[in-house]
Design an enzyme around this catalytic site. Structure first.
Site, short mmCIF file in Angstrom:
data_model
loop_
_atom_site.label_atom_id
_atom_site.label_comp_id
_atom_site.label_asym_id
_atom_site.label_seq_id
_atom_site.Cartn_x
_atom_site.Cartn_y
_atom_site.Cartn_z
N PHE A 1 0.87 -1.13 -0.13
CA PHE A 1 0.06 -0.09 0.08
C PHE A 1 1.01 1.29 0.15
CE2 PHE A 1 -2.90 3.19 2.01
CZ PHE A 1 -3.77 3.14 1.12
N ASP B 1 3.31 -5.69 8.29
CA ASP B 1 2.13 -4.80 8.25
C ASP B 1 0.80 -5.80 8.09
OD1 ASP B 1 0.04 -3.32 6.93
OD2 ASP B 1 1.10 -1.94 6.01
N TYR C 1 -9.63 0.28 11.47
CA TYR C 1 -10.71 0.47 10.86
C TYR C 1 -11.26 -0.47 9.63
CZ TYR C 1 -7.98 3.16 7.54
OH TYR C 1 -7.11 3.65 6.59
N LYS C 2 -10.42 -1.50 9.47
CA LYS C 2 -10.95 -2.52 8.56
C LYS C 2 -11.45 -3.74 9.03
CE LYS C 2 -7.08 -0.87 5.69
NZ LYS C 2 -7.54 -0.28 4.48
N ARG D 1 -12.11 -5.45 -6.29
CA ARG D 1 -11.68 -5.96 -5.10
C ARG D 1 -12.95 -6.29 -4.09
NH1 ARG D 1 -7.90 -2.82 -0.55
NH2 ARG D 1 -9.49 -1.58 -0.49
#
Lengths: 417, 417
Positions: free
Chosen positions: A132, A204, A229-230, A376
């Site tokens: 990312f 990560d 928050y995922k 996705r």
């Protein structure tokens, strides 16, 4: 594996799988809109039903009535490490090694500079060119300040690259799941290789925490960062987390030396002295509405083992792939079919991926688009069922077969996709 | 000035002052517990009544129902600069120069390293030895990474020190109000001196924003940081803000290069390219419950001019000091009597300051203690009235005269004071 041919067969099998799942019933712990199959929990997790009452209490009673006294009474002061320990249980970290603080980006900055100081004299940081982007940007910036060199090496080549770098290695910094393709990497191998040359490894976990069996302690990770928050469902922009293995904490010298990381914060001393333990990774006063929303959100994981969650994730994503096959959808999978190499998402490639995603959203199947051609779809196993997975596959099949994505209304791009 | 001698006289005068105040009625915009006089808004502002409904909407509708779509629909993406502009109106900053993000500590880190890069080849940063400690810690850490030297010079000596440092000056970094004593410094003088030698000035507005007439643009400030949870009432740990004057933005190269500061964040490019304008000071995904709580909180300032707020602050703190005098309280004032040199707090010195504060809290007068001997009482003029100020003074007089602070229950210290 039995080949299934009809929609009814697929739904029947999925219904059975849901009934047999160790996560049966967890969907009721979330508040989801009617008519939506939400496959974007890898970008923003759904609202856990436990959150609003807690946030209301934080606002009205803790803040509104008790005011400043809540720092002691409600233990606001201990919230970041208390919630950190709760995250730790989901990522294989014993207590006292995880703190909820700042954003993933900021925590990675601390990790890279902190790693350089744990390995003085060494100069090379390895990271994934397909990370990312914030990981790349922050690693480069931190490295520039610390006089380190960043080399971008794909995880499949990382072990060999580490051997080549040898005793110049500071840190191998890798995501366990590729945010676009959903490919799962075994970071233990990279970590072992880094240790073999005296270097460190940072994991990560943004796309792993809460869905993959992550064994930070057992896997020998030195540092890790991740997102609240995922799949952890802490709410939009929930604070992130940072893991520092106990063995490194006394020497972890991170650059964001805010007062909440001080050993004696209320003595207001003129010089910085880091607190013992993971507390030294704290910086400024944390956004407590968001920290405490995350704490409430994590109760959805109570009673679930990471192994059960991972099994459900593999099963639900597998059901989706199997249904696509059965329905004759022949889009290329960006995600490995091998469940050992698959995170909790399924990414499909399509030249008009953006429009396909819009068409799916219009049908209530919410996923997202990633450049250049990725559809996705994230499967948060706590609230995406096997039946949802089959229904989503049917929608994909209909959008593709009916060329629904060619409708003009699906071509226009908003600011955030 | 008429000398007033009796409690009734003091209350009568205060009642008149409240009725005549431009802020008459603003207290009704806050939810405060019965029986409390809250003099700690300089540590954690009170709950604005507008906040809970907004946060409820963010949780239930924006997050729970609209999910990821709220990034566009509710303009979560623009929240940090939108709320930043609202803060800007309170601190004399034209739009496009303030962003709400991270903590004050983190923003100061960006400011110090960013300043060094705006003034390459220069080496000296001046800051106040009496700063809130996080300012010292972060400035030292940033300076060490950037190869700069920090000199600690009291604001009263800063202009002379700047002249002495001359063209080695990178940055003069000062708070406009001393967090312990409440002394107000004229940062324009320090800023002019810094500019005269080609350096920059950063203003810390933690104890100024929302109570002092701060003129960032007119005063020539280059950079500024400040806090969202004190007088701005954004809630516990509300995000902080960073100001970068328009003239520096194109060259503001801050080290926390997170993806939300990128010029093209959704193109997921491998290399960092800072966004135009103040957006480049953003880092990771912000804690939106807290950002949007702050936005709602700031509506309490709608229709008020900074000049009116400042006038009310001076009047209320003046009323408190006058009442202490009239009631014969002879504790030394740490805060200047001259309103031109006074922030929005009154600090008293007492050898048993901690116990005095506890005795006041037991009476419902909530202030705080600061090492070594400071009774710190903040007057947030939006919800602390002249009558509150007189009543608080009466409580102080009774605690001191009756030696109430000597009771054993007021001696024990909690973790957070």
């Amino acid at each position: 594996m039995t080949t299934v041919h009809t929609h009814d067969d697929l739904i029947a099998r999925a219904t059975d799988a849901d009934a047999a799942s160790a996560l049966q019933g967890t969907r009721d712990l979330f508040s989801l809109p009617e008519g939506v199959i939400y496959l974007d929990g890898n970008s923003l997790g759904a609202l856990p039903s436990a959150v609003p009452a807690v946030v209301d209490d934080v606002m009205h009673r803790q803040w509104g009535e008790r005011l400043i006294r809540s720092w002691n009474e409600a233990d606001w002061w201990g919230a970041q490490t208390r919630v950190g320990d709760r995250v730790g249980r989901l990522v294989g970290a014993a207590p006292g090694q995880v703190v909820v603080t700042d954003s993933t980006s900021v925590n990675l900055f601390k990790a890279v500079i902190g790693a350089g100081r744990l390995r003085p004299g060494r100069t090379v940081v390895l990271t994934d060119p397909d990370s990312f982007p914030t990981d790349l940007y922050m690693t480069e910036s931190a490295a520039a300040l610390a006089g380190l060199e960043v080399r971008r090496v794909h995880p499949r080549d990382a072990v060999a690259a580490i051997a080549e770098v040898g005793d110049a290695l500071v840190l191998a910094s890798y995501s366990s799941v590729d945010y676009r393709t959903g490919e799962l990497w075994d970071l233990r191998e990279i970590t072992d290789a880094a240790h073999a040359v005296g270097g460190l490894a940072c994991w990560d976990l943004c796309h792993s925490a809460g869905v993959i069996e992550v064994d930070l302690d057992a896997g020998g990770a030195d540092l890790a960062v991740g997102c609240g928050y995922k799949y952890l469902n802490g709410g939009p922009g929930a604070p992130a987390f940072l893991y520092v293995a106990t063995r490194h904490q006394d020497d972890f010298d991170q650059p964001l030396t805010g007062w909440q990381g001080h050993a004696h914060p209320f003595e207001m001393r003129p010089d910085y002295e880091p607190a013992p333990g993971i507390t030294r990774a704290r910086v400024g006063t944390p956004p407590l509405l968001s920290v405490l929303a995350l704490e409430a959100a994590l109760t959805a994981y109570d009673g679930l083992s990471p192994a059960d969650v991972r099994a459900a994730s593999v099963s639900v994503t597998g059901t989706f792939i199997e249904a696509l096959d059965a329905l004759g959808v022949d889009l290329p999978l960006a995600t490995p079919r091998d469940p050992e190499r698959r995170g909790s998402q399924v990414s499909l490639r399509h030249p008009q991926a953006f429009a396909v995603v819009q068409a799916l959203i219009a049908r209530g199947v919410i996923g997202d688009f990633r450049e250049p051609d990725i559809i996705r779809l994230g499967f948060a196993p706590l609230y995406v069922t096997h039946v949802d997975a089959v229904r989503a596959a049917v929608h994909v099949a209909e959008v593709i077969e009916g060329r629904e994505f060619e409708r003009p209304e699906f071509a226009e791009r908003g600011a955030v996709t």
